[in-house]
Design an enzyme around this catalytic site. Structure first.
Site, PDB file in Angstrom:
ATOM      1  N   HIS A 177       0.824  -1.216   0.000  1.00  0.00           N
ATOM      2  CA  HIS A 177       0.000   0.000   0.000  1.00  0.00           C
ATOM      3  C   HIS A 177       0.857   1.265   0.000  1.00  0.00           C
ATOM      4  O   HIS A 177       0.365   2.345   0.328  1.00  0.00           O
ATOM      5  CB  HIS A 177      -0.914   0.009   1.224  1.00  0.00           C
ATOM      6  CG  HIS A 177      -1.741  -1.215   1.379  1.00  0.00           C
ATOM      7  ND1 HIS A 177      -2.573  -1.672   0.375  1.00  0.00           N
ATOM      8  CD2 HIS A 177      -1.841  -2.106   2.398  1.00  0.00           C
ATOM      9  CE1 HIS A 177      -3.177  -2.788   0.788  1.00  0.00           C
ATOM     10  NE2 HIS A 177      -2.737  -3.078   1.999  1.00  0.00           N
TER      11      HIS A 177
ATOM     12  N   HIS B  47      -7.184  -4.515  -0.720  1.00  0.00           N
ATOM     13  CA  HIS B  47      -6.559  -5.814  -0.947  1.00  0.00           C
ATOM     14  C   HIS B  47      -7.259  -6.576  -2.070  1.00  0.00           C
ATOM     15  O   HIS B  47      -6.978  -7.748  -2.277  1.00  0.00           O
ATOM     16  CB  HIS B  47      -6.611  -6.675   0.316  1.00  0.00           C
ATOM     17  CG  HIS B  47      -6.074  -6.017   1.531  1.00  0.00           C
ATOM     18  ND1 HIS B  47      -6.877  -5.318   2.416  1.00  0.00           N
ATOM     19  CD2 HIS B  47      -4.818  -5.910   2.002  1.00  0.00           C
ATOM     20  CE1 HIS B  47      -6.129  -4.828   3.396  1.00  0.00           C
ATOM     21  NE2 HIS B  47      -4.881  -5.170   3.158  1.00  0.00           N
TER      22      HIS B  47
END
Length: 331
Positions: free
Chosen positions: A57, A219
């Site tokens: 991320h 995700h």
């Protein structure tokens, strides 16, 4: 699958090593257990801020370690929570004697592992508080959470809580400010194409060329619905409307508008989304007084974007404006 990697199993370690070299003026890398801390260590007398989560991320979270934001960040494997034996030493390293606030995104692994580490830190005599970020309006429950997911709103929590800590607020005060941000920030994202986790080597999910997933998680978790691809204005409205509705924004209010890229969408397209989102807010009589556009909470190379809105007041706006000096955010 073509990526600029060596052994996929070493992707996180190699990336962190390069990150620490590139930003040695700001951060120091602990290789075992793995965490990132301010180059100068804990600031005496200041509340320490620690966050973390799965890698993939970037720049979240290590990119936000520095003056005005985090004191330490704990990266797990790609899309995988860090472990308590990583988190505990990060909390210890961030403790300047005024306590530590952990900022946790609402994913089951993150919640459980941070809770375990906090319990151990408290046993060692460190005063620790925690807040849970759950800004995603897309779904109430997912494969990874009980309740709403923590996504791009985390940036606002870390920035504003970090500013409160830097101005000298105590642990209760920093925690209260973080909770106010969480109560007033909402996000929703869209995926145009899936990411590829390095050690897996295939897309995380399948989308036809003429489909998009609205309400996707960072995700690749399922969204609200899969719909035919549409133009930017239509997609932006699908994101902004539920965010603004959930916040119950009223005429005359002012907000921070944050358009976040998922890693594979050009900045030029993010500004198209920003323009439409701002017009939609203005049509509601809401003033956009602060803005942020860019790739800050990514999902590897996922194509897509998210829209985050934070309701502002004088204090939150001043804390957002306060100086910050990190690898990913500085003014």
């Amino acid at each position: 699958m073509k990526k600029l990697l060596n052994d996929p199993a070493d992707a996180v370690a190699d990336s962190l090593a390069g990150f620490a070299l590139a930003h040695a003026d700001l951060v120091r890398l602990s290789p075992a257990p793995v965490f990132v801390v301010r180059a100068g260590g804990a600031v005496t007398g200041k509340v320490g801020l620690v966050s973390g989560g799965g890698s993939g991320h970037e720049p979240l979270h290590a990119g936000f370690v520095g003056d005005g934001m985090l004191d330490a960040a704990v990266p797990g494997a790609v899309f995988t929570s860090p472990t308590p034996d990583q988190i505990l030493p990060a909390v210890q390293a961030a403790d300047g004697g005024a306590g530590v606030l952990t900022i946790v995104k609402n994913y089951t692994g993150d919640v459980l592992n941070f809770e375990s580490a906090v319990e151990l830190a408290v046993e060692e005599g460190i005063e620790v508080a925690s807040v849970l970020v759950n800004d995603d309006v897309a779904v109430e429950d997912s494969l990874y959470t009980a309740g709403r997911r923590g996504v791009a709103g985390t940036v606002a929590v870390e920035k504003i809580a970090g500013a409160a800590a830097d101005r000298g607020a105590d642990l209760a005060g920093v925690t209260a400010v973080a909770e106010r941000v969480i109560a007033n920030v909402r996000s929703m994202g869209v995926a145009l194409a899936a990411p590829r986790v390095p050690h897996v080597g295939r897309p995380s999910f399948d989308l036809a060329d003429d489909e998009i997933e609205v309400g996707i998680g960072i995700h690749g978790e399922p969204g609200r619905r899969r719909v035919p691809a549409a133009d930017a204005d239509a997609v932006t409205e699908m994101l902004l409307t539920p965010v603004a509705d959930d916040l119950a924004l009223a005429r005359g209010e002012r907000v921070l508008l944050f358009v976040n890229g998922m890693g594979g969408t050009p900045l030029s397209e993010l500004y198209v989304v920003y323009g439409r989102a701002r017009r939609l807010l203005e049509e509601r009589g809401v003033t956009v007084s602060r803005s942020l556009v860019g790739n800050y909470v990514t999902s590897l190379e996922m194509q897509g974007a998210s829209v985050t809105v934070l309701r502002l007041d004088d204090e939150l706006e001043a804390l957002w404006d306060a100086p910050v000096n990190t690898a990913a955010l500085r003014w």
